[in-house]
Design a protein around this motif. Structure first.
Motif, short mmCIF file in Angstrom:
data_model
loop_
_atom_site.label_atom_id
_atom_site.label_comp_id
_atom_site.label_asym_id
_atom_site.label_seq_id
_atom_site.Cartn_x
_atom_site.Cartn_y
_atom_site.Cartn_z
N SER A 164 12.15 -159.49 61.85
CA SER A 164 13.38 -159.42 61.32
C SER A 164 14.31 -158.74 60.14
CB SER A 164 14.64 -160.49 61.75
OG SER A 164 14.50 -161.50 60.50
N PRO A 165 13.45 -159.34 58.41
CA PRO A 165 14.12 -158.01 58.09
C PRO A 165 14.05 -156.54 58.04
CG PRO A 165 13.26 -160.26 57.37
CD PRO A 165 12.81 -160.19 58.28
N ALA A 166 12.12 -156.23 58.02
CA ALA A 166 11.92 -154.44 58.43
C ALA A 166 12.87 -154.48 59.11
CB ALA A 166 10.62 -155.18 58.93
N ILE A 167 12.79 -154.81 60.49
CA ILE A 167 14.64 -154.13 61.52
C ILE A 167 15.73 -154.09 60.85
CG2 ILE A 167 15.98 -154.25 63.73
CD1 ILE A 167 12.91 -155.95 64.43
N ASP A 168 16.26 -155.07 60.50
CA ASP A 168 17.64 -154.91 59.49
C ASP A 168 17.59 -154.48 58.57
OD1 ASP A 168 18.04 -156.50 61.84
OD2 ASP A 168 18.49 -158.51 60.23
N ARG A 169 16.36 -153.80 57.21
CA ARG A 169 16.41 -153.21 56.48
C ARG A 169 16.49 -151.84 56.64
NH1 ARG A 169 12.53 -157.12 52.47
NH2 ARG A 169 13.83 -158.49 52.49
N ASN A 170 15.61 -151.53 57.69
CA ASN A 170 15.52 -150.38 58.60
C ASN A 170 17.00 -149.85 58.72
OD1 ASN A 170 13.70 -147.72 58.64
ND2 ASN A 170 14.32 -148.18 61.19
N LYS A 171 17.87 -150.88 59.92
CA LYS A 171 18.65 -149.98 59.52
C LYS A 171 20.22 -150.10 58.94
CE LYS A 171 22.83 -152.42 63.10
NZ LYS A 171 23.29 -153.59 63.63
N GLY A 172 20.51 -150.79 58.02
CA GLY A 172 20.88 -150.64 56.87
C GLY A 172 20.66 -149.61 56.16
N LEU A 173 19.82 -149.07 55.62
CA LEU A 173 19.01 -147.70 55.70
C LEU A 173 19.68 -146.82 56.22
CD1 LEU A 173 17.63 -146.03 52.98
CD2 LEU A 173 15.82 -146.87 54.19
N HIS A 174 19.14 -146.79 56.87
CA HIS A 174 19.77 -145.48 58.12
C HIS A 174 21.51 -145.56 58.39
CE1 HIS A 174 16.52 -143.32 59.21
NE2 HIS A 174 16.04 -144.38 59.45
N ASN A 175 22.24 -147.32 58.17
CA ASN A 175 23.45 -147.11 57.87
C ASN A 175 23.93 -146.25 57.31
OD1 ASN A 175 23.47 -148.28 60.45
ND2 ASN A 175 23.57 -150.69 59.30
N ALA A 176 23.23 -146.29 55.76
CA ALA A 176 24.40 -145.35 54.56
C ALA A 176 23.82 -144.22 54.84
CB ALA A 176 23.77 -146.15 53.51
N LEU A 177 22.51 -144.08 55.24
CA LEU A 177 22.54 -142.22 55.04
C LEU A 177 22.67 -140.78 56.18
CD1 LEU A 177 18.80 -143.22 52.85
CD2 LEU A 177 21.31 -142.51 51.56
N ASP A 178 22.83 -141.50 57.16
CA ASP A 178 22.53 -140.77 58.52
C ASP A 178 23.93 -140.58 58.61
OD1 ASP A 178 19.38 -141.50 58.61
OD2 ASP A 178 20.20 -142.95 60.70
N ALA A 179 25.15 -141.03 58.14
CA ALA A 179 26.66 -140.37 57.76
C ALA A 179 26.14 -138.66 57.09
CB ALA A 179 27.39 -140.89 58.04
N HIS A 180 25.25 -138.77 56.69
CA HIS A 180 25.24 -137.91 55.07
C HIS A 180 24.31 -136.70 55.93
CE1 HIS A 180 28.75 -139.57 53.50
NE2 HIS A 180 28.01 -140.98 53.71
N SER A 181 23.32 -136.53 57.39
CA SER A 181 22.32 -136.47 57.46
C SER A 181 21.94 -134.93 56.58
CB SER A 181 21.81 -136.05 58.54
OG SER A 181 22.79 -135.33 59.76
N ASP A 182 23.53 -133.96 56.96
CA ASP A 182 23.39 -132.61 56.32
C ASP A 182 22.55 -133.14 54.60
OD1 ASP A 182 25.99 -134.10 55.58
OD2 ASP A 182 26.48 -131.98 54.62
N LYS A 183 22.38 -133.91 53.78
CA LYS A 183 21.93 -133.38 52.38
C LYS A 183 20.67 -134.70 52.09
CE LYS A 183 25.72 -134.98 50.34
NZ LYS A 183 26.85 -135.18 48.70
N TYR A 184 20.70 -135.67 53.14
CA TYR A 184 19.85 -136.51 52.76
C TYR A 184 19.24 -136.60 54.25
CZ TYR A 184 22.72 -137.97 49.27
OH TYR A 184 23.81 -138.15 47.94
N THR A 185 17.68 -136.40 54.24
CA THR A 185 16.73 -136.12 55.13
C THR A 185 15.15 -137.38 54.79
OG1 THR A 185 17.23 -133.77 55.43
CG2 THR A 185 15.23 -134.65 55.91
N PHE A 186 14.96 -137.93 55.73
CA PHE A 186 13.71 -138.73 55.80
C PHE A 186 12.87 -138.09 56.28
CE2 PHE A 186 17.51 -141.48 56.47
CZ PHE A 186 16.67 -142.56 55.44
N VAL A 187 12.04 -137.89 55.43
CA VAL A 187 10.76 -136.32 55.39
C VAL A 187 9.26 -137.21 55.96
CG1 VAL A 187 11.14 -134.62 53.76
CG2 VAL A 187 9.72 -136.45 53.19
N ALA A 188 9.10 -138.90 55.60
CA ALA A 188 8.68 -139.87 56.77
C ALA A 188 8.59 -140.92 56.43
CB ALA A 188 7.51 -139.14 55.66
N GLU A 189 8.39 -141.54 58.00
CA GLU A 189 8.73 -143.46 57.79
C GLU A 189 8.04 -143.32 58.64
OE1 GLU A 189 13.41 -144.28 58.65
OE2 GLU A 189 13.02 -142.42 59.89
#
Length: 314
Positions: A164-189
């Motif tokens: 559950s920590p892995a699932i939730d931490r990943n969710k939180g990271l994307h919560n913060a950055l996905d709204a600004h995907s024009d500037k923040y790009t995940f090049v590898a996950e």
């Protein structure tokens, strides 16, 4: 396995024996179970659980190590039932796979508190105490935006699938950055299973496949972050690295400028609250909060004094 009805009778017999011998009716045996004592985080958590039990007094603690194995942690829960413990504090290795074992403990009439990692689909767990891992992941993402206001290329080292920590931490990271995907790009996950060696090997493989190094590596725990830090150092890369857990080794790396930041989730505070909630429920018949979540914070050079384990640094 002790039948549910028999389990309910045992405390009455034990209570009569205690009265006859003059022993305290408040004496308890509590089982604790963590996923893997090979991880420093869980060693600290177990020590904190034991320290709180000693502080409360009259408590014998049986410590179980899941050894990163669902069958092992399951058999430990069966052993706790046979032992006739009064309560269980467990951090389940997998939130789904450990559900049958936790349900078995609950059905045996033994109160259960989960800590750090929740378990899914089990009615009767009296409380969950942990960090708000979604907010912890958001803290990582917010720090990325603070450090790189004009945008960043990000490598995301994810934790153990199903935890559950892995699932939730990943969710939180994307919560913060996905709204600004024009500037923040995940090049590898990619998962590195919360392990340092895998953190290093996965980082090595990812970097080998990229034409341009990333700006930041975000890791779902410090062990993976420290593995990534080693690889970045060997390659001479200037890359920000953000971990999670605020282990003493990670705090020292933050202090020394080798690691950019880590996330403090107060595992000692979680442990104390979990043990307090369980013991109060057993001794005083209290009803604890169903879910108690502490809010993680980012630890950088500027606020090292906020780290729970700062006094363990060399």
């Amino acid at each position: 396995m002790i039948h549910k009805t028999a389990r309910r009778i045992l405390p009455l017999v034990a209570g009569a024996a205690l009265m006859a011998t003059g022993a305290s009716a408040q004496d308890l045996t509590i089982a604790t179970s963590v996923p893997n004592l090979g991880f420093p985080f869980f060693v600290h958590m177990e020590k904190a659980l034991n320290a709180e039990a000693e502080s409360l007094g009259g408590i014998k603690v049986l410590n179980y190590d899941g050894q990163n194995s669902t069958p092992k942690q399951t058999s430990d829960m069966e052993a706790a039932i046979i032992e006739g413990v009064d309560g269980v504090v467990i951090s389940p290795l997998d939130s789904v796979a450990m559900a049958p074992a936790v349900r078995q403990v609950v059905e045996a009439g033994i109160p259960v508190v989960t800590i750090d990692r929740r378990v899914d689909g089990v009615d009767g767990v009296i409380a969950h105490v942990g960090a708000d891992n979604v907010k912890g992941g958001e803290a990582q993402g917010n720090l990325v935006m603070e450090l790189f206001p004009d945008g960043a290329r990000i490598v995301n080292l994810q934790g153990q699938p199903g935890a559950s920590p892995a699932i939730d931490r990943n969710k939180g990271l994307h919560n913060a950055l996905d709204a600004h995907s024009d500037k923040y790009t995940f090049v590898a996950e990619q998962t590195a299973n919360f392990a340092r060696e895998e953190g290093a090997s996965v980082t090595e493989a990812i970097l080998a496949g990229l034409d341009t190094p990333p700006d930041v590596i975000v890791a779902a725990n410090d062990d993976m972050a420290l593995g990534a830090m080693q690889v970045a150092g060997e390659r001479g890369l200037d890359v920000a690295i953000i971990g999670f857990d605020a282990l003493p080794e990670a705090l020292a790396a933050v202090r020394d400028g080798k690691l950019t930041a880590t996330i403090e989730q107060m595992p000692g505070g979680q442990s104390a609250k979990a043990m307090q909630a369980l013991v109060s429920h057993i001794r005083d018949n209290t009803t604890p909060e169903k879910v108690l979540l502490l809010t993680p914070i980012a630890i950088t050079k500027d606020n090292l004094d906020k780290a729970e384990r700062l006094n363990e640094l060399n």
